[in-house]
Design an enzyme around this catalytic site. Structure first.
Site, PDB file in Angstrom:
ATOM      1  CG  LEU A  24      -1.879  -1.226   1.282  1.00 20.87           C
ATOM      2  CD1 LEU A  24      -2.789  -1.136   2.504  1.00 20.87           C
ATOM      3  CD2 LEU A  24      -2.724  -1.351   0.011  1.00 20.87           C
ATOM      4  CG  HIS A  28      -3.036   1.249  -2.438  1.00 23.94           C
ATOM      5  ND1 HIS A  28      -1.698   0.951  -2.509  1.00 23.94           N
ATOM      6  CD2 HIS A  28      -3.625   0.591  -3.469  1.00 23.94           C
ATOM      7  CE1 HIS A  28      -1.476   0.129  -3.525  1.00 23.94           C
ATOM      8  NE2 HIS A  28      -2.625  -0.095  -4.136  1.00 23.94           N
ATOM      9  N   GLY A 139      -8.904   3.453  -8.687  1.00 24.74           N
ATOM     10  CA  GLY A 139      -8.077   4.617  -9.004  1.00 24.74           C
ATOM     11  C   GLY A 139      -8.102   4.965 -10.484  1.00 24.74           C
TER      12      GLY A 139
HETATM   13  P1  AMP Z   1      -3.216  -2.151  -7.125  1.00 27.05           P
HETATM   14  O1  AMP Z   1      -2.909  -2.519  -5.707  1.00 27.05           O
HETATM   15  O2  AMP Z   1      -2.059  -1.584  -7.873  1.00 27.05           O
HETATM   16  O3  AMP Z   1      -3.951  -3.235  -7.865  1.00 27.05           O
HETATM   17  O4  AMP Z   1      -4.234  -0.943  -7.044  1.00 27.05           O
HETATM   18  C1  AMP Z   1      -5.389  -1.014  -6.263  1.00 27.05           C
HETATM   19  C2  AMP Z   1      -6.225   0.197  -6.538  1.00 27.05           C
HETATM   20  O5  AMP Z   1      -5.478   1.364  -6.250  1.00 27.05           O
HETATM   21  C3  AMP Z   1      -6.644   0.300  -8.013  1.00 27.05           C
HETATM   22  O6  AMP Z   1      -7.982   0.772  -8.083  1.00 27.05           O
HETATM   23  C4  AMP Z   1      -5.678   1.327  -8.551  1.00 27.05           C
HETATM   24  O7  AMP Z   1      -6.192   2.044  -9.655  1.00 27.05           O
HETATM   25  C5  AMP Z   1      -5.501   2.234  -7.358  1.00 27.05           C
HETATM   26  N1  AMP Z   1      -4.255   2.997  -7.435  1.00 27.05           N
HETATM   27  C6  AMP Z   1      -3.019   2.505  -7.684  1.00 27.05           C
HETATM   28  N2  AMP Z   1      -2.127   3.512  -7.735  1.00 27.05           N
HETATM   29  C7  AMP Z   1      -2.824   4.660  -7.528  1.00 27.05           C
HETATM   30  C8  AMP Z   1      -2.458   6.041  -7.483  1.00 27.05           C
HETATM   31  N3  AMP Z   1      -1.207   6.451  -7.653  1.00 27.05           N
HETATM   32  N4  AMP Z   1      -3.440   6.942  -7.259  1.00 27.05           N
HETATM   33  C9  AMP Z   1      -4.731   6.548  -7.091  1.00 27.05           C
HETATM   34  N5  AMP Z   1      -5.124   5.259  -7.118  1.00 27.05           N
HETATM   35  C10 AMP Z   1      -4.189   4.333  -7.342  1.00 27.05           C
END
Ligand code: AMP
Length: 264
Positions: A24, A28, A139
């Site tokens: 995270l 996140h 995100g």
């Molecule tokens: P992940 O753990 O990379 O699968 O991401 C989980 C959620 O966090 C997904 O909805 C991503 O789009 C969101 N997310 C990842 N990086 C960012 C960021 N820099 N800003 C906003 N949301 C993010």
């Protein structure tokens, strides 16, 4: 109609789900705060942490994906998360059902990572079935993924409200990502080329833009462009570079693949 159905199902208790693969970071955390805003103080915020194997098309990528579960749980506690759902496995050995979306998942990540969006769509539906959220937060960083999930929710009548939160960036513009920790110090510096390329596209000279952006990014010694695309935010179809279009790019910095997107 949908709102009434949600109240019926949950007895009035709003539940906000933030699906993640862990490791995270500030992005996140902003999703968690957005989920809290969606459900209020009396609602329940659930963060799922699951490195979903079916959305990885590259075994090495899956193997090296960071998994700092203890630190993640601490961050969730500090942020006031009510429950962390971190299953060790979500699939039957002989599972044979998956979800295929055939329009939004074409192009960009869908083409570059065959099977990726099938894995994403399937796991998100499984998580929604297990957690029964009233709202789920995703995100903007993964724009195509968010569009895919909206489509799955719409076409399969899932009783969940999808909220999309803005991309959180480091001070130099690099989008926060769990994969950023895999970059060496020199690669980390070169990784700012993604955000700089978006800045260049926003400057307005659209002639030969894609080619110029690729040349610009690949000036970084360890950078190799996977794709640079422009698309219409509503239809998700490719368009010529123009004001109001969205630009998305995927770039290998060394062995680490990073993605970003923004409206130009
Ligand atoms: P992940 O753990 O990379 O699968 O991401 C989980 C959620 O966090 C997904 O909805 C991503 O789009 C969101 N997310 C990842 N990086 C960012 C960021 N820099 N800003 C906003 N949301 C993010």
């Amino acid at each position: 109609m949908q709102r009434q159905a949600l109240r019926w199902q949950r007895g009035g208790m709003p539940v906000g789900l933030v699906p993640t693969m862990g490791a995270l970071h500030a992005g996140h955390m902003s999703l968690i705060r957005r989920a809290r805003k969606a459900v209020g103080d009396k609602g329940i915020v659930v963060v799922s942490i699951y490195v979903n194997p079916t959305q990885f098309n590259d075994a090495k990528d899956l193997r090296v994906y960071p998994r700092p579960l203890t630190a993640d749980k601490k961050l969730c506690r500090a942020e006031g998360v009510d429950a962390v759902f971190a299953p060790s496995s979500l699939y039957e050995k002989d599972s044979s059902v998956s979800i295929d979306e055939t329009v939004v998942s074409r192009g960009m990540e869908g083409d570059a990572r065959p099977g990726h969006f099938r894995g994403v769509a399937t796991v998100v539906v499984k998580l929604c079935n297990l957690v029964q959220p009233t709202a789920a937060v995703f995100g903007e960083k993964d724009w195509q993924q968010a569009a895919l999930i909206r489509r799955v929710v719409r076409d399969l009548d899932l009783l969940v409200r999808i909220v999309v939160a803005p991309t959180v960036r480091e001070a130099d513009g690099l989008a926060c990502s769990s994969r950023n920790v895999l970059l060496s110090v020199t690669e980390r510096k070169q990784a700012t080329a993604l955000w700089q390329a978006i800045g260049l596209a926003r400057k307005g000279n659209l002639r030969g833009l894609k080619r110029r952006l690729i040349l610009f990014i690949e000036k970084q010694p360890n950078a190799r462009v996977d794709y640079v695309e422009f698309f219409d935010e509503q239809t998700m179809r490719p368009v010529k570079p123009k004001k109001g279009a969205r630009m998305a790019l995927a770039v290998f910095i060394g062995k680490t693949r990073l993605i970003d997107n923004a409206r130009i």
